[in-house]
Design a protein around this motif. Sequence first.
Motif, PDB file in Angstrom:
ATOM      1  N   ARG A   1       0.406  -0.557   0.161  1.00 51.36           N
ATOM      2  CA  ARG A   1      -0.217  -0.202  -0.139  1.00 51.36           C
ATOM      3  C   ARG A   1       0.988   1.635  -0.203  1.00 51.36           C
ATOM      4  O   ARG A   1       0.676   2.312  -0.446  1.00 51.36           O
ATOM      5  CB  ARG A   1      -0.724   0.532   1.318  1.00 51.36           C
ATOM      6  N   VAL A   2       1.955   1.661   0.629  1.00 47.77           N
ATOM      7  CA  VAL A   2       2.923   2.189   0.992  1.00 47.77           C
ATOM      8  C   VAL A   2       3.567   2.336   0.080  1.00 47.77           C
ATOM      9  O   VAL A   2       3.073   3.460  -0.617  1.00 47.77           O
ATOM     10  CB  VAL A   2       4.172   2.191   2.410  1.00 47.77           C
TER      11      VAL A   2
ATOM     12  N   LEU B   1       1.598   9.408  -6.327  1.00 49.35           N
ATOM     13  CA  LEU B   1       1.648  10.260  -5.964  1.00 49.35           C
ATOM     14  C   LEU B   1       3.117  11.196  -7.356  1.00 49.35           C
ATOM     15  O   LEU B   1       2.857  12.085  -7.662  1.00 49.35           O
ATOM     16  CB  LEU B   1       2.721  10.649  -5.044  1.00 49.35           C
ATOM     17  N   ILE B   2       3.981  10.143  -6.885  1.00 51.65           N
ATOM     18  CA  ILE B   2       4.893  10.820  -8.260  1.00 51.65           C
ATOM     19  C   ILE B   2       4.416  10.522  -9.683  1.00 51.65           C
ATOM     20  O   ILE B   2       4.990  11.636 -10.578  1.00 51.65           O
ATOM     21  CB  ILE B   2       5.551   8.941  -8.439  1.00 51.65           C
TER      22      ILE B   2
ATOM     23  N   GLU C   1      12.717   3.266  -4.077  1.00 49.22           N
ATOM     24  CA  GLU C   1      11.851   1.713  -4.552  1.00 49.22           C
ATOM     25  C   GLU C   1      10.785   2.215  -5.436  1.00 49.22           C
ATOM     26  O   GLU C   1      10.706   1.649  -6.176  1.00 49.22           O
ATOM     27  CB  GLU C   1      11.496   1.102  -3.360  1.00 49.22           C
ATOM     28  N   ALA C   2      10.576   3.295  -5.013  1.00 47.95           N
ATOM     29  CA  ALA C   2       8.697   3.668  -5.429  1.00 47.95           C
ATOM     30  C   ALA C   2       9.157   4.279  -7.663  1.00 47.95           C
ATOM     31  O   ALA C   2       8.822   4.089  -8.278  1.00 47.95           O
ATOM     32  CB  ALA C   2       7.562   4.991  -5.248  1.00 47.95           C
TER      33      ALA C   2
ATOM     34  N   LEU D   1      16.521  -4.276  -8.415  1.00 49.73           N
ATOM     35  CA  LEU D   1      16.048  -3.161  -8.285  1.00 49.73           C
ATOM     36  C   LEU D   1      16.963  -2.023  -8.434  1.00 49.73           C
ATOM     37  O   LEU D   1      16.728  -0.996  -8.067  1.00 49.73           O
ATOM     38  CB  LEU D   1      14.522  -2.001  -7.772  1.00 49.73           C
ATOM     39  N   TRP D   2      17.828  -2.613  -9.757  1.00 52.43           N
ATOM     40  CA  TRP D   2      18.890  -1.141  -9.708  1.00 52.43           C
ATOM     41  C   TRP D   2      18.795  -0.104 -10.320  1.00 52.43           C
ATOM     42  O   TRP D   2      17.931   0.110 -10.621  1.00 52.43           O
ATOM     43  CB  TRP D   2      20.047  -1.754 -10.525  1.00 52.43           C
ATOM     44  N   LEU D   3      19.606   1.033  -9.481  1.00 57.33           N
ATOM     45  CA  LEU D   3      19.633   1.755  -9.811  1.00 57.33           C
ATOM     46  C   LEU D   3      20.297   1.511 -11.211  1.00 57.33           C
ATOM     47  O   LEU D   3      20.816   3.588 -12.024  1.00 57.33           O
ATOM     48  CB  LEU D   3      21.247   2.963  -9.200  1.00 57.33           C
ATOM     49  N   GLU D   4      20.140   1.546 -12.451  1.00 51.87           N
ATOM     50  CA  GLU D   4      19.764   1.985 -13.950  1.00 51.87           C
ATOM     51  C   GLU D   4      18.386   1.874 -14.257  1.00 51.87           C
ATOM     52  O   GLU D   4      19.014   2.259 -15.943  1.00 51.87           O
ATOM     53  CB  GLU D   4      21.168   0.338 -14.263  1.00 51.87           C
TER      54      GLU D   4
END
Length: 395
Positions: free
Chosen positions: A290-291, A298-299, A325-326, A388-391
């Motif tokens: 849910r979070v 919102l994003i 993460e979102a 979820l990598w930062l690529e």
Amino acid sequence: MPEDPKSYTAVLYFHGIGSPKRHVSLSQFLDYFDRFGQSQDKHGVGRPRDFEYGVEAIEDDVVNFVSFKRVVDFKNSPKISKRIRVYEGYWVPEAGSRASFLYICMWLLKRVINPFLVTLSSWRSYPALRLAALHRLAGSEMGQARAQRLERLYRDFENWESREAYPRGKFHEFINLVRSALPQDEAAARVWRKNFLKYNSKIILYFVAILSCIMLYILLFVHSSYQVYLNIYSYSPNEKILSKIIYHLIFVFGIFSFLYMYVQGRNYVFDVVSWTADAESGERYAARGRVLRYAQHLIRHIASDPYCSECIVIGHSLGTSIATEALLREGVRATARRSLDSGAALEALAKIKTVFTIGSPIDRIFYLFQVDSSFSHRYSRLFDGQRLWLEIPPF
């Protein structure tokens, strides 16, 4: 000067743990921002002016924001240099989950055991943690090219052919593989292991220090409780008054500190327990979902507004993990929808130029709460492939 008088820069702020009231964290952030702005040169950086409070519809709900203008003096006349809207990522209502005292104790015990399990495991186990240590070295001591070579070799160390040749998966077996394939990188491999053990040892020492303090606290409380019991039921006139007072004070302090920790645990620990749920079932994992859905909506709402020219995301404490993460999940979603919306979602995410993290626990959360190991190297590949990598856009 903005081309469109309606265009604005959006700032999205995610608060940390503790279940603050709505707008409290945002107001404190704006207070400090305003104090800083008032100290700036109005002919240079400019100053914030005209704070207003607005509301927008978002799906079947509403979202509040605070807008203001950056005003600079240009040729002795005030000019609007930028319009800013500040939104609050208030995720408290979505995180409503609870856990029993016994569950919290078992949860903490598992967190304490994890670093010891990692230290005692073979070099082949927990590949994500070991590769994370290698990536930390890639930008400093080792260099990107050498780190990539070692990563490829470590991936090969996991496959079935290597498992037959090196069944135990120990570090000395990995060194034998390095000697045969990349002899020039043997020293770098040893530096990798040394830094991994050093990082792990710091976490173990941290836990040992905390547990020692807790045990000392418990022993003092039990001892003082016993002395208070003796004073009540078997009065001894020979005992010093000062020692009686000290024992009573320790006893009272122990009771109140336990109650205080219990109350704070309800406000702080439950948020972390829900966020770090590792089983995809139950109330806590549902609260985590849910979070994330709230943060993603919102994003998406802010970035897709045609009047939003750029977006800045700020996270504090656990809010940094939620925001990151979102954003990454939105990047995966936008990439998957590229053929359906002609890249509109990716174009909207491209407005997110900057992400600030304040007091972020991201690396500790990854290390302590996302520890996973399996004998199947296919599972390890799947686990890493879905991470979820930062690529991923927008990073």
